[in-house]
Design an enzyme around this catalytic site. Structure first.
Site, PDB file in Angstrom:
ATOM      1  N   LYS A  20      -3.451   6.761   0.027  1.00 57.76           N
ATOM      2  CA  LYS A  20      -4.129   5.496  -0.310  1.00 57.76           C
ATOM      3  C   LYS A  20      -4.784   4.870   0.927  1.00 57.76           C
ATOM      4  O   LYS A  20      -5.953   4.501   0.899  1.00 57.76           O
ATOM      5  CB  LYS A  20      -3.116   4.488  -0.914  1.00 57.76           C
ATOM      6  CG  LYS A  20      -2.427   5.025  -2.162  1.00 57.76           C
ATOM      7  CD  LYS A  20      -1.458   4.025  -2.761  1.00 57.76           C
ATOM      8  CE  LYS A  20      -0.277   3.672  -1.869  1.00 57.76           C
ATOM      9  NZ  LYS A  20       0.661   4.788  -1.620  1.00 57.76           N
ATOM     10  N   ARG A  95       3.455  -3.269  -7.149  1.00 53.07           N
ATOM     11  CA  ARG A  95       4.427  -2.181  -7.093  1.00 53.07           C
ATOM     12  C   ARG A  95       5.432  -2.273  -8.230  1.00 53.07           C
ATOM     13  O   ARG A  95       6.346  -1.464  -8.293  1.00 53.07           O
ATOM     14  CB  ARG A  95       5.170  -2.229  -5.773  1.00 53.07           C
ATOM     15  CG  ARG A  95       4.673  -1.162  -4.773  1.00 53.07           C
ATOM     16  CD  ARG A  95       5.413  -1.381  -3.485  1.00 53.07           C
ATOM     17  NE  ARG A  95       5.570  -0.256  -2.645  1.00 53.07           N
ATOM     18  CZ  ARG A  95       4.826   0.020  -1.591  1.00 53.07           C
ATOM     19  NH1 ARG A  95       3.770  -0.701  -1.315  1.00 53.07           N
ATOM     20  NH2 ARG A  95       5.127   1.035  -0.814  1.00 53.07           N
ATOM     21  N   ARG A 134       3.093  11.733   9.618  1.00 52.30           N
ATOM     22  CA  ARG A 134       2.102  10.650   9.720  1.00 52.30           C
ATOM     23  C   ARG A 134       2.248   9.892  11.043  1.00 52.30           C
ATOM     24  O   ARG A 134       3.345   9.577  11.478  1.00 52.30           O
ATOM     25  CB  ARG A 134       2.291   9.666   8.561  1.00 52.30           C
ATOM     26  CG  ARG A 134       1.481   8.389   8.724  1.00 52.30           C
ATOM     27  CD  ARG A 134       1.311   7.646   7.423  1.00 52.30           C
ATOM     28  NE  ARG A 134       2.549   7.236   6.803  1.00 52.30           N
ATOM     29  CZ  ARG A 134       2.625   6.699   5.578  1.00 52.30           C
ATOM     30  NH1 ARG A 134       1.524   6.536   4.862  1.00 52.30           N
ATOM     31  NH2 ARG A 134       3.787   6.347   5.094  1.00 52.30           N
ATOM     32  N   ARG A 169       5.868   5.212  12.034  1.00 55.14           N
ATOM     33  CA  ARG A 169       6.548   4.105  11.381  1.00 55.14           C
ATOM     34  C   ARG A 169       8.048   4.380  11.320  1.00 55.14           C
ATOM     35  O   ARG A 169       8.447   5.510  11.004  1.00 55.14           O
ATOM     36  CB  ARG A 169       6.009   3.929   9.960  1.00 55.14           C
ATOM     37  CG  ARG A 169       4.673   3.241   9.909  1.00 55.14           C
ATOM     38  CD  ARG A 169       4.021   3.311   8.557  1.00 55.14           C
ATOM     39  NE  ARG A 169       4.910   3.061   7.425  1.00 55.14           N
ATOM     40  CZ  ARG A 169       4.499   3.002   6.156  1.00 55.14           C
ATOM     41  NH1 ARG A 169       3.215   3.174   5.865  1.00 55.14           N
ATOM     42  NH2 ARG A 169       5.349   2.792   5.181  1.00 55.14           N
ATOM     43  N   ARG A 180      12.270   5.927  -0.774  1.00 55.10           N
ATOM     44  CA  ARG A 180      11.029   5.273  -1.206  1.00 55.10           C
ATOM     45  C   ARG A 180      10.431   5.965  -2.432  1.00 55.10           C
ATOM     46  O   ARG A 180       9.861   5.323  -3.315  1.00 55.10           O
ATOM     47  CB  ARG A 180      10.022   5.221  -0.049  1.00 55.10           C
ATOM     48  CG  ARG A 180      10.393   4.134   0.974  1.00 55.10           C
ATOM     49  CD  ARG A 180       9.841   4.408   2.362  1.00 55.10           C
ATOM     50  NE  ARG A 180       8.412   4.445   2.424  1.00 55.10           N
ATOM     51  CZ  ARG A 180       7.713   5.081   3.384  1.00 55.10           C
ATOM     52  NH1 ARG A 180       8.365   5.716   4.349  1.00 55.10           N
ATOM     53  NH2 ARG A 180       6.425   5.064   3.376  1.00 55.10           N
TER      54      ARG A 180
HETATM   55  P1  ADP Z   1      -0.365   6.157   1.757  1.00 57.81           P
HETATM   56  O1  ADP Z   1      -1.264   5.066   2.278  1.00 57.81           O
HETATM   57  O2  ADP Z   1      -0.609   6.470   0.298  1.00 57.81           O
HETATM   58  O3  ADP Z   1       1.089   5.930   2.073  1.00 57.81           O
HETATM   59  P2  ADP Z   1      -1.628   7.749   3.874  1.00 57.81           P
HETATM   60  O4  ADP Z   1      -3.072   7.502   3.625  1.00 57.81           O
HETATM   61  O5  ADP Z   1      -0.993   7.043   5.019  1.00 57.81           O
HETATM   62  O6  ADP Z   1      -0.767   7.502   2.518  1.00 57.81           O
HETATM   63  O7  ADP Z   1      -1.451   9.339   4.016  1.00 57.81           O
HETATM   64  C1  ADP Z   1      -0.176   9.919   4.330  1.00 57.81           C
HETATM   65  C2  ADP Z   1      -0.388  11.094   5.273  1.00 57.81           C
HETATM   66  O8  ADP Z   1      -1.063  12.150   4.569  1.00 57.81           O
HETATM   67  C3  ADP Z   1      -1.256  10.744   6.481  1.00 57.81           C
HETATM   68  O9  ADP Z   1      -0.689  11.326   7.645  1.00 57.81           O
HETATM   69  C4  ADP Z   1      -2.636  11.352   6.145  1.00 57.81           C
HETATM   70  O10 ADP Z   1      -3.272  11.791   7.337  1.00 57.81           O
HETATM   71  C5  ADP Z   1      -2.288  12.516   5.233  1.00 57.81           C
HETATM   72  N1  ADP Z   1      -3.272  12.712   4.169  1.00 57.81           N
HETATM   73  C6  ADP Z   1      -3.902  11.752   3.430  1.00 57.81           C
HETATM   74  N2  ADP Z   1      -4.727  12.299   2.514  1.00 57.81           N
HETATM   75  C7  ADP Z   1      -4.623  13.639   2.656  1.00 57.81           C
HETATM   76  C8  ADP Z   1      -5.218  14.767   1.994  1.00 57.81           C
HETATM   77  N3  ADP Z   1      -6.100  14.625   0.988  1.00 57.81           N
HETATM   78  N4  ADP Z   1      -4.851  15.999   2.396  1.00 57.81           N
HETATM   79  C9  ADP Z   1      -3.949  16.153   3.389  1.00 57.81           C
HETATM   80  N5  ADP Z   1      -3.352  15.146   4.058  1.00 57.81           N
HETATM   81  C10 ADP Z   1      -3.675  13.898   3.709  1.00 57.81           C
HETATM   82  P1  AMP Z   2       3.714   0.933   2.481  1.00 56.97           P
HETATM   83  O1  AMP Z   2       3.046   0.672   3.798  1.00 56.97           O
HETATM   84  O2  AMP Z   2       2.848   0.619   1.290  1.00 56.97           O
HETATM   85  O3  AMP Z   2       4.312   2.330   2.414  1.00 56.97           O
HETATM   86  O4  AMP Z   2       4.940  -0.096   2.383  1.00 56.97           O
HETATM   87  C1  AMP Z   2       5.995  -0.066   3.336  1.00 56.97           C
HETATM   88  C2  AMP Z   2       7.140  -0.945   2.844  1.00 56.97           C
HETATM   89  O5  AMP Z   2       6.701  -2.324   2.747  1.00 56.97           O
HETATM   90  C3  AMP Z   2       7.692  -0.608   1.447  1.00 56.97           C
HETATM   91  O6  AMP Z   2       8.658   0.450   1.481  1.00 56.97           O
HETATM   92  C4  AMP Z   2       8.304  -1.956   1.035  1.00 56.97           C
HETATM   93  O7  AMP Z   2       9.554  -2.192   1.675  1.00 56.97           O
HETATM   94  C5  AMP Z   2       7.306  -2.951   1.610  1.00 56.97           C
HETATM   95  N1  AMP Z   2       6.223  -3.287   0.641  1.00 56.97           N
HETATM   96  C6  AMP Z   2       4.898  -3.024   0.765  1.00 56.97           C
HETATM   97  N2  AMP Z   2       4.217  -3.480  -0.303  1.00 56.97           N
HETATM   98  C7  AMP Z   2       5.140  -4.041  -1.124  1.00 56.97           C
HETATM   99  C8  AMP Z   2       5.076  -4.658  -2.403  1.00 56.97           C
HETATM  100  N3  AMP Z   2       3.904  -4.786  -3.067  1.00 56.97           N
HETATM  101  N4  AMP Z   2       6.236  -5.114  -2.957  1.00 56.97           N
HETATM  102  C9  AMP Z   2       7.399  -4.995  -2.306  1.00 56.97           C
HETATM  103  N5  AMP Z   2       7.541  -4.408  -1.118  1.00 56.97           N
HETATM  104  C10 AMP Z   2       6.419  -3.927  -0.525  1.00 56.97           C
END
Ligand code: ADP
Ligand code: AMP
Length: 232
Positions: A20, A95, A134, A169, A180
Site C-alpha cells: 500500500k 481497519r 522492509r 520498523r 499483525r
Molecule cells: P504496506 O504499506 O502495505 O505495509 P509496503 O508498501 O511497505 O506495504 O511494502 C512492503 C514491502 O514489500 C516493502 O519492502 C516493499 O519494498 C515491498 N514491495 C511492495 N510492493 C511490492 C511488489 N509489487 N513486489 C515486491 N515487493 C514489493
Molecule cells: P501500518 O504502518 O499501517 O502497518 O501500521 C502500524 C501499526 O500502527 C499497526 O500495527 C497499528 O498498531 C497502528 N495503526 C495504524 N493504523 C491504524 C488504524 N487505522 N487503527 C488502529 N491502529 C492502527
C-alpha cells in the site's frame, strides 16, 4: 468515458506488507494528492513523545490496533487539512467496521465520499518475507526492501532521494508480523466485502510486478473516476 469526479478520495486496503505505502508514494506524485498513512502518523506521534504517541506505542509494538477513538480523531484532523482538498490516498485506515463507518460519516460531513477502494490481495508467505526485509526512509516516506533487487537502495542503507539512513520498523519482526496478520484477518478483512457490496472495491494482485500494479491502478482511476495520469 466517465466524467471526472471532483475529488480522488481513495482508500488502500490490504494486509500489512501488501504494498500500500509503496504504490501510494507513486500515486501521490502521479495524481497530486497526499498519501495519508495512519501508521506513519502514529509513528511520528511516538517519536515526538506526544500524549497520543505515548498511548499508541504499546499497541503498535504488540502489533495490535490502536483504540478507535484515538485513531479516528487523528484521521479526521488530517483529512481536514487543505492539501487533502482534491483527494487523498488513505493507507491503513479504516481497519475495522467502526472506523469505516466513522470515515463515511466524516467525509459526508465534508460533502465528500470514497470513490475507489484498492484491495491488494497478497499471500501471507509473501508478506512475511517482504515485511522482514522492509527498510524505510522516515522523512521521504520511501520504502525499500533488502531482499528484492527491484527495491534495494542504490547506496546500501541510504535513501536514494534524501540520502538519509534507512531504518527497520521495530514491529517489522517475524513474531509481530504474524500477530499483525492475525489482527488483519480478524478485524480488517471483513472490509473487503463491506466495500465490494458498495461497488467501490477494485482488486489487485499485490504480488504482481510493480509495473503491472501501477497499470492496473491507473486504468481503474481512469475508468471509475475519469482521471488520466498527469491530467488531474
Ligand atoms: P504496506 O504499506 O502495505 O505495509 P509496503 O508498501 O511497505 O506495504 O511494502 C512492503 C514491502 O514489500 C516493502 O519492502 C516493499 O519494498 C515491498 N514491495 C511492495 N510492493 C511490492 C511488489 N509489487 N513486489 C515486491 N515487493 C514489493
Ligand atoms: P501500518 O504502518 O499501517 O502497518 O501500521 C502500524 C501499526 O500502527 C499497526 O500495527 C497499528 O498498531 C497502528 N495503526 C495504524 N493504523 C491504524 C488504524 N487505522 N487503527 C488502529 N491502529 C492502527
Amino acid at each position: 468515458m466517465t466524467a471526472p469526479v471532483d475529488r480522488l478520495d481513495i482508500v488502500l486496503l490490504g494486509p500489512p506488507g501488501a504494498g500500500k505505502g509503496t504504490h501510494a508514494v507513486w500515486a501521490s506524485q502521479t495524481y497530486g494528492i497526499p498519501h495519508i498513512s495512519t501508521g506513519d502518523l502514529l509513528r511520528s506521534q511516538v517519536v515526538a513523545l506526544t500524549a497520543l504517541g505515548q498511548k499508541a506505542k504499546a499497541f503498535i509494538d504488540r502489533g495490535e490496533l490502536v483504540p478507535d477513538a484515538l485513531v479516528i480523531s487523528m484521521a479526521r484532523e488530517r483529512l481536514e487539512l487543505a492539501d487533502a482538498g482534491r483527494g487523498f490516498l488513505l493507507d491503513g485506515f479504516p481497519r475495522n467496521l467502526e472506523q469505516a463507518i466513522a470515515l463515511q460519516s466524516m467525509l459526508s460531513d465534508l460533502g465528500r465520499k470514497i470513490v475507489l477502494v484498492f484491495y491488494y490481495n497478497t499471500p501471507s508467505e509473501v508478506i512475511i518475507r517482504r515485511v522482514t526485509g522492509r527498510r524505510i526512509a522516515p522523512s521521504s516516506g520511501r520504502v525499500y526492501n533488502i531482499f528484492n533487487p527491484e527495491f534495494t537502495s542504490k547506496v546500501e542503507g541510504r535513501c536514494d532521494i534524501t540520502g538519509e539512513p534507512l531504518v527497520q520498523r521495530p514491529d517489522d519482526n517475524e513474531e509481530t508480523i504474524v500477530k499483525r496478520l492475525d489482527v488483519y484477518q480478524k478485524q480488517t478483512a471483513s472490509l473487503i466485502e463491506h466495500y465490494r457490496s458498495q461497488a467501490l472495491l477494485f482488486e489487485i494482485k499485490g504480488d504482481d510486478p510493480v509495473v503491472s500494479v501501477r497499470q492496473a491502478m491507473s486504468a481503474a482511476i481512469l475508468d471509475r473516476c475519469g482521471h488520466a495520469v498527469g491530467k488531474s
